[in-house]
Every structure is written in structure tokens, then in C-alpha cells.
Design an enzyme around this catalytic site. Sequence first.
Site, PDB file in Angstrom:
ATOM      1  N   ARG A 170       0.821  -1.206   0.000  1.00 36.89           N
ATOM      2  CA  ARG A 170       0.000   0.000   0.000  1.00 36.89           C
ATOM      3  C   ARG A 170       0.867   1.273   0.000  1.00 36.89           C
ATOM      4  O   ARG A 170       0.369   2.346  -0.249  1.00 36.89           O
ATOM      5  CB  ARG A 170      -0.942  -0.123   1.201  1.00 36.89           C
ATOM      6  CG  ARG A 170      -1.065   1.005   2.146  1.00 36.89           C
ATOM      7  CD  ARG A 170      -1.867   0.578   3.364  1.00 36.89           C
ATOM      8  NE  ARG A 170      -2.105   1.713   4.237  1.00 36.89           N
ATOM      9  CZ  ARG A 170      -3.224   2.406   4.256  1.00 36.89           C
ATOM     10  NH1 ARG A 170      -4.213   2.057   3.505  1.00 36.89           N
ATOM     11  NH2 ARG A 170      -3.356   3.443   5.045  1.00 36.89           N
ATOM     12  N   ARG A 174       7.963   6.770  -5.249  1.00 37.79           N
ATOM     13  CA  ARG A 174       7.830   7.737  -6.341  1.00 37.79           C
ATOM     14  C   ARG A 174       9.160   8.350  -6.708  1.00 37.79           C
ATOM     15  O   ARG A 174       9.883   8.804  -5.842  1.00 37.79           O
ATOM     16  CB  ARG A 174       6.949   8.883  -5.898  1.00 37.79           C
ATOM     17  CG  ARG A 174       5.545   8.513  -5.822  1.00 37.79           C
ATOM     18  CD  ARG A 174       4.678   9.726  -6.062  1.00 37.79           C
ATOM     19  NE  ARG A 174       3.380   9.360  -5.588  1.00 37.79           N
ATOM     20  CZ  ARG A 174       2.920   9.715  -4.407  1.00 37.79           C
ATOM     21  NH1 ARG A 174       3.609  10.523  -3.650  1.00 37.79           N
ATOM     22  NH2 ARG A 174       1.749   9.287  -4.023  1.00 37.79           N
ATOM     23  N   ARG A 247      -5.109  -5.978  16.135  1.00 39.52           N
ATOM     24  CA  ARG A 247      -4.216  -5.009  16.756  1.00 39.52           C
ATOM     25  C   ARG A 247      -5.078  -3.893  17.306  1.00 39.52           C
ATOM     26  O   ARG A 247      -6.136  -3.559  16.785  1.00 39.52           O
ATOM     27  CB  ARG A 247      -3.215  -4.423  15.748  1.00 39.52           C
ATOM     28  CG  ARG A 247      -2.202  -5.413  15.254  1.00 39.52           C
ATOM     29  CD  ARG A 247      -1.322  -5.983  16.331  1.00 39.52           C
ATOM     30  NE  ARG A 247      -0.324  -5.035  16.836  1.00 39.52           N
ATOM     31  CZ  ARG A 247       0.474  -5.322  17.860  1.00 39.52           C
ATOM     32  NH1 ARG A 247       0.377  -6.478  18.499  1.00 39.52           N
ATOM     33  NH2 ARG A 247       1.356  -4.430  18.263  1.00 39.52           N
ATOM     34  N   ARG A 278       3.686   6.790  16.058  1.00 39.39           N
ATOM     35  CA  ARG A 278       3.618   8.119  15.455  1.00 39.39           C
ATOM     36  C   ARG A 278       3.035   9.132  16.420  1.00 39.39           C
ATOM     37  O   ARG A 278       2.400   8.773  17.413  1.00 39.39           O
ATOM     38  CB  ARG A 278       2.846   8.115  14.137  1.00 39.39           C
ATOM     39  CG  ARG A 278       1.494   7.449  14.187  1.00 39.39           C
ATOM     40  CD  ARG A 278       0.924   7.269  12.762  1.00 39.39           C
ATOM     41  NE  ARG A 278      -0.141   6.267  12.804  1.00 39.39           N
ATOM     42  CZ  ARG A 278      -0.687   5.682  11.758  1.00 39.39           C
ATOM     43  NH1 ARG A 278      -0.287   5.989  10.546  1.00 39.39           N
ATOM     44  NH2 ARG A 278      -1.641   4.794  11.907  1.00 39.39           N
ATOM     45  N   GLU A 304       0.824   7.618  19.489  1.00 43.48           N
ATOM     46  CA  GLU A 304       0.085   6.409  19.139  1.00 43.48           C
ATOM     47  C   GLU A 304       0.927   5.169  19.432  1.00 43.48           C
ATOM     48  O   GLU A 304       2.042   5.046  18.937  1.00 43.48           O
ATOM     49  CB  GLU A 304      -0.260   6.504  17.650  1.00 43.48           C
ATOM     50  CG  GLU A 304      -1.163   5.429  17.139  1.00 43.48           C
ATOM     51  CD  GLU A 304      -1.602   5.696  15.699  1.00 43.48           C
ATOM     52  OE1 GLU A 304      -1.826   6.880  15.337  1.00 43.48           O
ATOM     53  OE2 GLU A 304      -1.686   4.737  14.943  1.00 43.48           O
ATOM     54  N   TYR A 352      -8.841  -5.177   6.167  1.00 41.40           N
ATOM     55  CA  TYR A 352      -8.410  -3.789   6.207  1.00 41.40           C
ATOM     56  C   TYR A 352      -9.138  -3.020   5.104  1.00 41.40           C
ATOM     57  O   TYR A 352      -8.912  -3.251   3.930  1.00 41.40           O
ATOM     58  CB  TYR A 352      -6.900  -3.709   5.976  1.00 41.40           C
ATOM     59  CG  TYR A 352      -6.366  -2.319   6.205  1.00 41.40           C
ATOM     60  CD1 TYR A 352      -5.622  -2.017   7.323  1.00 41.40           C
ATOM     61  CD2 TYR A 352      -6.641  -1.297   5.310  1.00 41.40           C
ATOM     62  CE1 TYR A 352      -5.154  -0.741   7.549  1.00 41.40           C
ATOM     63  CE2 TYR A 352      -6.189  -0.021   5.530  1.00 41.40           C
ATOM     64  CZ  TYR A 352      -5.445   0.256   6.646  1.00 41.40           C
ATOM     65  OH  TYR A 352      -5.001   1.520   6.858  1.00 41.40           O
ATOM     66  N   ASP A 354     -10.025   0.875   3.702  1.00 35.41           N
ATOM     67  CA  ASP A 354      -9.961   2.328   3.807  1.00 35.41           C
ATOM     68  C   ASP A 354     -11.395   2.850   3.823  1.00 35.41           C
ATOM     69  O   ASP A 354     -12.338   2.125   3.492  1.00 35.41           O
ATOM     70  CB  ASP A 354      -9.208   2.908   2.602  1.00 35.41           C
ATOM     71  CG  ASP A 354      -7.701   2.715   2.726  1.00 35.41           C
ATOM     72  OD1 ASP A 354      -7.203   2.738   3.870  1.00 35.41           O
ATOM     73  OD2 ASP A 354      -7.036   2.529   1.690  1.00 35.41           O
TER      74      ASP A 354
HETATM   75  N1  UDP Z   1       5.003   1.758   6.847  1.00 33.46           N
HETATM   76  C1  UDP Z   1       6.356   1.811   7.140  1.00 33.46           C
HETATM   77  N2  UDP Z   1       6.913   2.992   7.546  1.00 33.46           N
HETATM   78  C2  UDP Z   1       6.180   4.119   7.686  1.00 33.46           C
HETATM   79  C3  UDP Z   1       4.794   4.077   7.385  1.00 33.46           C
HETATM   80  C4  UDP Z   1       4.238   2.874   6.978  1.00 33.46           C
HETATM   81  O1  UDP Z   1       7.038   0.816   7.030  1.00 33.46           O
HETATM   82  O2  UDP Z   1       6.741   5.154   8.075  1.00 33.46           O
HETATM   83  C5  UDP Z   1       4.408   0.458   6.415  1.00 33.46           C
HETATM   84  C6  UDP Z   1       4.178  -0.443   7.580  1.00 33.46           C
HETATM   85  O3  UDP Z   1       4.471  -1.767   7.177  1.00 33.46           O
HETATM   86  C7  UDP Z   1       2.701  -0.297   7.858  1.00 33.46           C
HETATM   87  C8  UDP Z   1       2.127  -0.051   6.473  1.00 33.46           C
HETATM   88  O4  UDP Z   1       3.160   0.640   5.787  1.00 33.46           O
HETATM   89  O5  UDP Z   1       2.162  -1.423   8.495  1.00 33.46           O
HETATM   90  C9  UDP Z   1       0.857   0.781   6.468  1.00 33.46           C
HETATM   91  O6  UDP Z   1       1.066   1.891   7.302  1.00 33.46           O
HETATM   92  P1  UDP Z   1       0.109   3.141   7.439  1.00 33.46           P
HETATM   93  O7  UDP Z   1       0.673   3.944   8.530  1.00 33.46           O
HETATM   94  O8  UDP Z   1      -0.088   3.773   6.112  1.00 33.46           O
HETATM   95  O9  UDP Z   1      -1.260   2.462   7.837  1.00 33.46           O
HETATM   96  P2  UDP Z   1      -2.427   3.028   8.757  1.00 33.46           P
HETATM   97  O10 UDP Z   1      -2.102   2.553  10.129  1.00 33.46           O
HETATM   98  O11 UDP Z   1      -2.371   4.511   8.651  1.00 33.46           O
HETATM   99  O12 UDP Z   1      -3.658   2.407   8.220  1.00 33.46           O
END
Ligand code: UDP
Length: 369
Positions: A170, A174, A247, A278, A304, A352, A354
Amino acid sequence: MKYDFIIVGAGLFGAVCARELKDKGKKVLVLDRRDHVAGNIYTEKVAGINVHKYGAHIFHTNSAEAWAYVNRFASFNRYTNAPVANYRGEIYSLPFNMYTFNRLWGAVTPEDAKKIIEAQREEVRGEPQNLEQQAIRLVGRDIYEKLIKGYTQKQWGRPCDRLPAFIIRRLPVRFTYDTNYFDALYQGIPIGGYTRMVENMLSGIEVVTGTDYLKDKARWRSMADMVIFTGAIDEYFGYELGEMEYRRVEFETEVPDTDNFQGNAVVNYTDEATPFTRVIEHKWFEFGRDETGKPIPGTVISREYSRSWKRGQEPYYPVNDEKNTLLYSRYKALADKEKGVYFGGRLGQYRYFDMDATILSALELVKRL
Ligand code: UDP
């Protein structure tokens, strides 16, 4: 029958179903065991700032239909997610883009960056078998070590070589200086918060919060022709085949004594040692301004923490590995036999989703009914 439909769960999936069924002339009751609507997209005003109580939500979609749908219930601002990664004090731009590659290797042109990544990708040949291999295959070892490994392990509570590869697919890579996290044509945050948007969806519909359908299943069931259940499917069946894994996320919300804590809405801590994944500074989702455009004094942040889930706690993410997916398919078989009850949403379908996918899937379900 008192109702045509009882919808269990006033989150996004439930609210869309309720709106659509009501507009078809059905008699609908929405129940939620929490004391508020909007499920995990719930926002609450703290010190004049819309705080995303169950984690940050940024609406993004490539579907003109989903975008038109949400815009019926809220006006959206022009927020574009451009998170920052903090790896031991080094700051990197996310998703992986030319700014990231420049900071890592001094690469200036897309060609420079491609050369380096191509060389590092060689490490993994063939179809990636787990997240670690998938990540290295995608972006190479340097990025994996600094920006993926620690974050992912914290988020999922297990090493990357024991996680399914698809989680990382996901994340965009780029070779441009575009820092937009999502590959989406449409993106934004509802002005006034998600709670107001969901309240608008539910307008004119009977909603009872603070009421647990499962505590009195038979009685509620007898009151409606059909039920749409958006809670956890294993809980619905009393965990009779065992628990699936989820989770959970825990938030430490704080009002620091400053107007600007971190200069961005989202900062990911991608090292292993920092205990949180984060930090969200909520005011930046709305450019630090109130609805009249006036700057908001002060700020609110949430740290978080990703946690494992235990029965009785709020589940957030399904863990779609092989074991859980198999167990889900057994619950799904039970669900298919449950006459007049439909399961939907992230927890009902153990997937999962969105927000846009949630909406489209709810519209789809209502069409089928
Ligand atoms: N991910 C990562 N580093 C980052 C952000 C995301 O490796 O800084 C990877 C990680 O494997 C994570 C996945 O991308 O489980 C999806 O993360 P994201 O934070 O986009 O998912 P959300 O929790 O926001 O749905």
C-alpha cells in the site's frame, strides 16, 4: 415487526447502510454500544481542535462515486497527507520520494535514485515470501532498515519476516518530488470533523448509543426483519471457533504548552527504540485554523502506541495472516447460515478497509438486499 433493519454499529459502514435504507423508505434502527456515533472515525473538539480520537483518518479515494457520496454530508478541505519520518532525529519525507532519496544518498535526479534502488533490490530475487523481502524488493535495504523495519515491527508486534508481504504494497514509491502519501485523485478532511459528517448521514434516523446488541441478541433480533452487523464477527458468534487476532491502538493525548509542537500533522517514529509509532498534531489537518480561517492558539497531540488486543478491548486492525484468514473463513461459513443477518465493515469482514472502500462496500450490500 417493529423495524425492517437493525444496524449494529454507527461507524461509517453502518451509517452509509442506514442512510441508503432509510432513503429507500425502510424503517431503520441503529445501535452502538459506545456512547457516540462515528465508530473509529469519531472526532471530538478539544481546545477548539478536532481531535481524531481513534487515530488519524484522511479521506482519500480514486472513486468519483465515493468522493461524491461523502461530499453530500460534509465539505472537505484540501488537506493532503505528507507525513514525516523521524529516524533517530534524522528527518525523512514520506512516502518514499525524491526528497527521501536525496536525504538518504544525495540523489538529485530520478536516474540517480533508480540506480541505487535497482542495485539494492537485487538482494531479493523471485516472489517475496514475507514483508521484509517485499520491502527490500520494493525499495532496497537502506530504506527498509531506516524507514520500514522498526515502524512495521512496532505496528504489528512481530518481526517483518513473519508478516505477510501485502501490508507494505500500500506504500507508494515515487521518483518525483511529490510528497502526497496517497495515490488518490481526491483527498481531504471534512470541515467540522468526521463526527458531524456521520451525524449528517444519520439525520432523521433512530439511533441508540450506549447499547450492546450482543448482550440481548435474541430480543433485538426479534424486533427486525433483517440485521446488519458491523462488529467483530468472532464476537458475534461468542468466539465459538476461537478468537481471531486484532491489533489495538492506544493514544496518549496531551496539550503541550506551544502553538506548534512538530510542524506537521503526522510524524512517524520509524526506529525500534521509540515506544510509539507516530505522533499526530491534530490542528495541522485543518491548517491550524478554525472554520472562519482564524489561527487556533495552542495545540493537541496524540502519541500512538500499537498494542495486542485482548477480549473486551476495542479492536482496530484485523491481522490478515494465514492463520487468521483461515479462521475467518470458518466464521464466514457460519455467518452465511445466519438467516437475515449481514456482516460488513472492517470488523464484520475481518479486512483492512480504507474509508472509501468501506463506503463502496456498504452501498454494494444495500443494493444486494
Ligand atoms: N510503513 C512503514 N513505515 C512508515 C509508514 C508505513 O514501514 O513510516 C508500512 C508499515 O508496514 C505499515 C504499512 O506501511 O504497516 C501501512 O502503514 P500506514 O501507517 O499507512 O497504515 P495506517 O495505520 O495509517 O492504516
